[in-house]
Design a protein around this motif. Structure first.
Motif, PDB file in Angstrom:
ATOM      1  N   GLY A   7       0.803  -1.221   0.000  1.00 14.24           N
ATOM      2  CA  GLY A   7       0.000   0.000   0.000  1.00 14.24           C
ATOM      3  C   GLY A   7       0.831   1.264   0.000  1.00 14.24           C
TER       4      GLY A   7
ATOM      5  N   LEU B  72       1.934  -6.163   6.092  1.00 16.24           N
ATOM      6  CA  LEU B  72       0.564  -5.659   6.202  1.00 16.24           C
ATOM      7  C   LEU B  72       0.144  -5.730   7.663  1.00 16.24           C
ATOM      8  CD1 LEU B  72      -1.769  -4.745   4.223  1.00 16.24           C
ATOM      9  CD2 LEU B  72      -2.677  -7.053   4.498  1.00 16.24           C
TER      10      LEU B  72
ATOM     11  N   ASN C   5      -4.472  -6.282  11.396  1.00 15.77           N
ATOM     12  CA  ASN C   5      -5.923  -6.035  11.381  1.00 15.77           C
ATOM     13  C   ASN C   5      -6.506  -5.996   9.966  1.00 15.77           C
ATOM     14  OD1 ASN C   5      -4.864  -3.624  10.537  1.00 15.77           O
ATOM     15  ND2 ASN C   5      -5.678  -2.386  12.210  1.00 15.77           N
ATOM     16  N   GLY C   6      -5.641  -6.009   8.947  1.00 12.71           N
ATOM     17  CA  GLY C   6      -6.139  -6.081   7.576  1.00 12.71           C
ATOM     18  C   GLY C   6      -5.701  -7.346   6.881  1.00 12.71           C
ATOM     19  N   PHE C   7      -5.440  -8.372   7.672  1.00  8.04           N
ATOM     20  CA  PHE C   7      -4.772  -9.572   7.179  1.00  8.04           C
ATOM     21  C   PHE C   7      -5.735 -10.739   7.038  1.00  8.04           C
ATOM     22  CE2 PHE C   7      -2.426 -13.494   8.312  1.00  8.04           C
ATOM     23  CZ  PHE C   7      -1.517 -13.507   7.255  1.00  8.04           C
ATOM     24  N   ASP C   8      -5.594 -11.473   5.928  1.00  5.10           N
ATOM     25  CA  ASP C   8      -6.390 -12.672   5.681  1.00  5.10           C
ATOM     26  C   ASP C   8      -5.495 -13.891   5.874  1.00  5.10           C
ATOM     27  OD1 ASP C   8      -7.919 -14.754   4.804  1.00  5.10           O
ATOM     28  OD2 ASP C   8      -8.384 -13.905   2.841  1.00  5.10           O
TER      29      ASP C   8
END
Length: 719
Positions: free
Chosen positions: A389, A515, A518-521
């Motif tokens: 990002g 990353l 909290n935005g991790f898959d």
């Protein structure tokens, strides 16, 4: 005494330069200025538009560099490293600057990094901020010349640890404590601020604008390689072990703020040395940076907070001076700690090297290892330092001379940089090009490490980079594999801890980067703690159809195919292949069997090297183009080089010009037929010589880099 003379004689007679063999052929070219319209002139193929307000560089919504007028469209930038010193000739006069800037554009560069400008401005000066007026004028004129040719700027806010202090003659050496002071000392911070005011904020008479407000200034690196840990390692000496005592007071204050008492600290650390108390600020810094202990973990946490605060403080100075562009810093040292310090930057910048060498003195050594055998680890290390990002800029990289495998860099770095979707690629050197061989400067009398301009192998790699990376011949992967980051919780007792190599292998398949958790898959990424391995993750990606089932990657056997299908690395045999519609290429340590790339077949070769073929007719593929640029790079050395060992790992004498290229041949076949075809050598200045082979029908020929017109790395195939 007699024994010493005998040893010296043996050193000079046992291992003279390999040029004693007829395998090395001297380069005949003297001028290195590209001829307009030659096959090496990319100014039409890769045009640089005028730099105006709408085309200033910004971070687009996806975290990629873009022009302000089209922020959704990523722009790849090939960077020219301008790290001149008096030893390499310094900044050119006006006439040479015009020629140099034009040549950079012809070579395909669209951004330049100015490095150690502070040292050049202060060379020989005795008073603080007393810039040499001629050098300042030359810097300003060069910036204007670059801008006229559509070349943007990256500038270090500070390169030299001597800054703009007067009275020093060691400005390019790792002396001085200014970089550490920027984190701790108000006077050092004030000095840095004045330096920005007096250089960046000064109006350039040739552009009419202050450099800091110019649309051409894309990025400021606050200070080069200024992480606290790295700077401490650089300054460590036997008589000065461990950490600078200047850190002691701030570290104690930080500990007191965190723990409140000696007793609370002891409960976490387990034990304190006799006499250590927070209340008297007597807690000691780690005595050994390589000993893993809780003390080291807290020191790293202190570094993170200190470095992030420094970034905010220094960035505010630039913003208050009117700077709108991107800001970065901490551009090396890919550890967990420094990754946390880089978390809030506008853009991430990183430096990396394969077979690093520390200087030019006799006894300097290399490993002579192939980077491909190590899975391009120097690329993977920095890939894992990227924050997804955010724009990612390689501010320095090289596979250094005199490593015999350095032809690998011209394929590996641009191909994987493109796969990763990186934004800027900068191969480090005094300058990426020279106008001629034989310039009368100490660092231009022979090829040297960090001096790629005189090296035909490195120059061939930069030519290929312009096509693979900037032109976009290699695609960015659609597969992104994030590495989850929690924060300080990820720090360990090991100050060298970084992302595990068995996980950075994933960079050879798809995009990787850091990353926030909290935005991790978890299904498609690398979780924290790092308990997975690359094979398991790749299997999961195949199960989720994120990676094609037919992808040939097999970690156990050292085979890695990119998600795009364009790149194939085989670590076992030291071979890298790229197959794209406009370029095909292979770098190989040996050729045990033919290499089938699709359009080009490499049937056999007389040694290791790099072979690449690219379409150079605008908007055409290999199967359509009438003109194809063929690159054939092996190795190059100076005349009369002397090594201390038969493996050529330890240098005794770099020798002198002329440069000599190692002879080699390859047998090539192209999957095209033509009424007429020809193969012509192209000089290092772009001169096209009469054909050395020609035919009709099937295109197949033996290519030797030892031509009747002298050795070269370039050929033109016409049909």
């Amino acid at each position: 005494m007699r024994r010493c003379l005998l040893v010296a004689a043996l050193l000079c007679t046992w291992f003279p330069d390999a040029g004693a063999s007829d395998q090395w052929v001297p380069v005949r070219d003297v001028s290195l200025e590209l001829r307009t319209g030659s096959p090496l002139d990319f100014s039409s193929l890769l045009p640089n538009a005028a730099i105006v307000a709408d085309r200033r560089i910004v971070a687009g919504p996806g975290g990629r560099l873009a022009f302000a007028e089209a922020p959704e469209k990523p722009v790849r930038m090939l960077c020219a490293s301008l790290a001149w010193s008096p030893a390499s000739g310094g900044f050119p006069d006006h006439e040479a600057a015009d020629r140099y800037a034009r040549q950079l554009a012809m070579h395909g560069y669209n951004i330049a990094r100015l490095h150690f400008v502070d040292a050049s401005l202060m060379f020989g000066r005795q008073r603080d901020f007393d810039f040499d007026p001629e050098t300042l004028d030359r810097v300003h004129y060069l910036l204007a010349a670059l801008k006229r040719h559509g070349i943007y700027w990256i500038i270090d806010g500070l390169s030299s640890s001597r800054g703009a202090y007067g009275g020093y003659d060691d400005r390019w050496d790792a002396h001085g404590d200014l970089k550490l002071g920027l984190h701790l000392d108000r006077d050092a911070i004030a000095h840095w601020r004045v330096l920005q005011e007096k250089f960046l904020s000064r109006v350039n008479p040739y552009t009419g604008t202050a450099t800091i407000r110019d649309d051409a200034l894309a990025l400021v690196i606050l200070a080069n390689e200024n992480g606290i840990e790295f700077d401490s390692v650089v300054h460590e000496r036997p008589e000065r072990p461990g950490y600078d005592e200047a850190l002691s007071g701030p570290f104690n204050r930080w500990l007191l703020s965190r723990y409140g008492s000696t007793e609370a600290l002891a409960r976490v650390w387990g034990v304190l040395d006799a006499g250590e108390r927070l209340e008297t600020a007597s807690v000691r810094l780690p005595a050994n940076r390589y000993a893993d202990e809780p003390r080291m973990r807290d020191l790293q946490a202190f570094f993170v907070e200190t470095e992030r605060a420094s970034t905010l403080r220094m960035s505010k100075v630039l913003r208050d001076l009117g700077y709108r562009g991107l800001i970065s810093t901490y551009n090396n040292w890919p550890t967990v700690q420094t990754a946390l310090s880089r978390r809030d930057l506008d853009a991430v910048t990183m430096n990396t090297y394969h077979d690093w060498v520390g200087g030019y003195s006799p006894g300097s050594a290399q490993t002579q290892d192939s980077s491909l055998a190590g899975g391009a680890n120097y690329m993977r290390m920095i890939a894992a330092a990227r924050w997804l990002g955010k724009p990612f800029i390689v501010s320095e990289y090289d596979h250094l001379f005199w490593n015999r495998y350095r032809y690998e860099a011209g394929l590996a770095m641009p191909a994987y940089a493109a796969l990763q979707g990186w934004d800027v690629l900068c191969r480090h050197g005094h300058g990426p090009i020279a106008l001629a061989y034989g310039e009368p400067f100490a660092h231009k009398r022979a090829m040297l490490p960090y001096a790629i301009a005189l090296d035909p192998v490195a120059r061939a790699g930069e030519t290929l980079s312009a096509l693979l990376f900037r032109r976009g011949d290699v695609a960015t992967s659609a597969l992104t594999i994030p590495f989850a980051v929690r924060g300080e919780e990820d720090l360990s007792d090991d100050m060298q801890a970084r992302e595990p190599e068995n996980l950075t292998d994933l960079a050879l398949v798809g995009r990787i980067g850091l990353l926030p958790v909290n935005g991790f898959d978890r299904e498609t990424g690398v979780s924290q703690p790092r308990e997975q391995d690359a094979g398991t993750i790749l299997a999961a990606l195949r199960d989720h159809a994120a990676l094609a089932a037919e992808n040939r990657t097999d970690v156990a056997s050292g085979l890695y195919e990119s998600e795009t299908g364009q790149i194939l690395l085989d670590r076992r045999i030291g071979q890298l292949r790229v197959s794209a519609s406009a370029t095909e290429a292979a770098a190989f340590s040996s050729l045990r069997e033919p290499i089938e790339l699709g359009f080009m077949r490499i049937a056999q070769a007389d040694g290791n090297g790099l072979v690449a073929i690219s379409a150079i007719d605008a908007e055409r593929t290999l199967s359509q183009s009438r003109r194809l640029l063929l690159i054939f790079a092996t190795d190059a050395q100076n005349s009369n080089m002397v090594f201390r060992d038969s493996d050529e790992k330890v240098i005794e004498d770099f020798g002198e010009l002329p440069v000599r290229i190692r002879k080699n041949y390859v047998d090539l076949e192209l999957s095209r037929t033509a009424g007429k075809w020809s193969v012509s050598p192209v000089g290092l200045d772009g001169t096209v010589y009469p054909p050395v082979d020609r035919g009709s029908g099937r295109v197949a020929f033996r290519l030797s880099n030892d031509t009747p017109y002298g050795p070269t790395t370039y050929f033109l195939v016409e049909m």
